[in-house]
Scaffold this active site. Structure first.
Site, short mmCIF file in Angstrom:
data_model
loop_
_atom_site.label_atom_id
_atom_site.label_comp_id
_atom_site.label_asym_id
_atom_site.label_seq_id
_atom_site.Cartn_x
_atom_site.Cartn_y
_atom_site.Cartn_z
N ALA A 186 -30.61 35.15 55.52
CA ALA A 186 -30.77 33.84 54.89
C ALA A 186 -31.22 32.79 55.89
CB ALA A 186 -29.46 33.41 54.24
N TYR A 243 -30.60 27.12 52.34
CA TYR A 243 -29.72 25.97 52.09
C TYR A 243 -30.38 25.02 51.08
CZ TYR A 243 -28.13 21.17 52.93
OH TYR A 243 -27.72 19.87 52.77
N GLU A 252 -31.33 23.39 38.49
CA GLU A 252 -32.23 24.35 37.84
C GLU A 252 -31.51 25.11 36.74
OE1 GLU A 252 -34.89 28.36 38.81
OE2 GLU A 252 -34.08 27.16 40.46
N ARG A 278 -35.58 28.74 0.12
CA ARG A 278 -35.88 30.13 -0.27
C ARG A 278 -34.92 30.60 -1.36
NH1 ARG A 278 -39.82 34.03 -0.41
NH2 ARG A 278 -38.90 36.11 -0.22
N GLN A 289 -22.45 33.49 0.12
CA GLN A 289 -21.35 33.34 1.08
C GLN A 289 -21.71 33.91 2.44
OE1 GLN A 289 -17.46 35.52 0.73
NE2 GLN A 289 -16.70 33.47 0.22
N ASN A 376 -28.21 36.60 34.38
CA ASN A 376 -26.85 36.26 33.94
C ASN A 376 -25.80 37.12 34.64
OD1 ASN A 376 -28.00 34.35 32.36
ND2 ASN A 376 -27.24 35.13 30.41
#
Length: 387
Positions: A186, A243, A252, A278, A289, A376
């Site tokens: 990194a 960083y 983001e 419709r 329902q 995710n």
């Protein structure tokens, strides 16, 4: 009041914000009507002059200071823009990435010279921006990027390739994630800006064929001994890229959550209109329902998500939104987006599978939300670290 009947939080209810929302809506109605957006989908790219029109209307650099040509607004204005993109069905226009992802990198980490050099052009439409992170062999693991920037005198020489780049065909100012020190992980990552109009050795691949978002000019980019001045390193020190990226990821990911929720609300709106009109077995579909139960569940879940996203926006405006909470918002709302859009499409029956119905487009376009901005699964890893 939206289809969810959730009152807007006080920070979004100010008269100036409501007037701005009306202005943005009218701008898209005028410059991005359905027939225009259909053409963008067919050509797989938004017209370049759309960026110029947005610049003239003051929609570029919404949250950038006026001294750099921006509108002097804040994140609320970016939220309004994202919501109106969904409400008006404006596909493929990568303005939120330009405004609320790339520009903040320059504002927060750039030198004064870099801000003066790039931000006014971004606000006018002279520059269209992209951020080049993902590579064929490096997605969520940004430490694994192989694109290199080797210093040679007062220049960097860039070699490597990037893929899945939003605004890839149109962008002429690209923030590129590179390794300036391959021996480090990194700590060897830096961000550099490439002005493509002057960059020999820079190439674009063809627009990528995708499951959804056909109007977005997503592309591969190639850097073959591309030389840029060392002054194009974002900030003043090498090795600060990771960083810098981590510092902006909460916004983001909140952007993605806002976009997901905007799509959810639009999906519910068009579905409610459809089931009220419709007819089946001599009565509106809404009278059954099953339809009522499905939409009751969708509205309940969407309402919970809206309250949470409003909370996250409020925290972000106060500068208190942490990475884990932003990750929760991103993962939860995009999972919910897929679920609700799918259930709404089912209520359209066969018509939901037809391109002329917006629910079909929403179904295809929504799938990427669970992948970009960090999958995710990565969001859950980040959240788990807080346990």
């Amino acid at each position: 009041m939206s289809v969810l009947n959730v009152e807007r939080p006080d920070f979004m209810a100010e008269e100036e914000i409501r007037m701005f929302e009306d202005m943005v809506g009218k701008f898209f109605e005028q410059h991005a009507p359905p027939e225009t957006v259909d053409r963008w989908r067919e050509q797989h790219c938004v017209d370049r002059d759309m960026w110029d029109k947005a610049g003239e209307a003051g929609l570029l650099g919404l949250s950038m200071p006026e001294e750099f040509g921006g509108a002097g607004g804040d994140y609320r204005h970016e939220v309004v823009l994202m919501e109106q993109l969904a409400a008006k069905g404006v596909d493929g226009f990568g303005i939120s990435l330009h405004n609320a992802i790339v520009a903040p990198y320059i504002l927060h980490y750039g030198t004064e010279e870099q801000k003066q050099r790039w931000l006014p052009g971004m606000c006018s439409g002279k520059y269209v921006t992209a951020i080049a992170m993902t590579e064929p062999g490096a997605g969520s693991d940004l430490q694994a990027v192989k694109t290199s920037a080797v210093k040679s005198g007062n220049q960097y020489v860039i070699n490597g390739s990037k893929t899945f780049i939003t605004n890839g065909q149109t962008a002429n100012l690209i923030c590129v994630v590179v390794k300036t020190d391959k021996s480090e992980g990194a700590k060897g990552v830096s961000l550099v800006f490439v002005e493509t109009d002057e960059a020999e050795g820079f190439e674009r691949g063809p627009i990528l064929k995708k499951m959804g978002q056909p109007a977005q000019d997503t592309s591969e980019l190639f850097f073959n001994d591309v030389k840029i001045p060392t002054s194009n390193l974002l900030g003043t020190e090498e090795g600060q890229g990771f960083y810098q990226l981590m510092g902006q990821l909460p916004q983001e990911r909140l952007n993605i959550a806002v976009q997901a929720l905007s799509t959810i609300e639009e999906a519910l709106r068009v579905t409610l209109d459809y089931v009220k009109e419709r007819q089946a077995f001599g009565r509106p579909i809404l009278n059954f329902q099953n339809t009522q139960f499905v939409l009751a569940e969708c509205k309940t879940e969407a309402t919970v998500a809206r309250v949470f996203v409003n909370h996250c926006m409020g925290r972000h405006l106060e500068g208190k939104l942490d990475a884990a909470t932003a990750s929760m918002a991103k993962y939860w709302t995009t999972d919910l987006e897929g679920k609700i859009v799918d259930r709404c499409l089912q209520l359209f029956g066969g018509y939901g599978f037809m391109d002329e119905y917006p629910i079909s487009r929403m179904y295809r376009d929504s799938r990427i939300q669970r992948i970009y901005g960090g999958t995710n699964e990565i969001m859950k890893l980040l959240i788990a670290r807080t346990l």
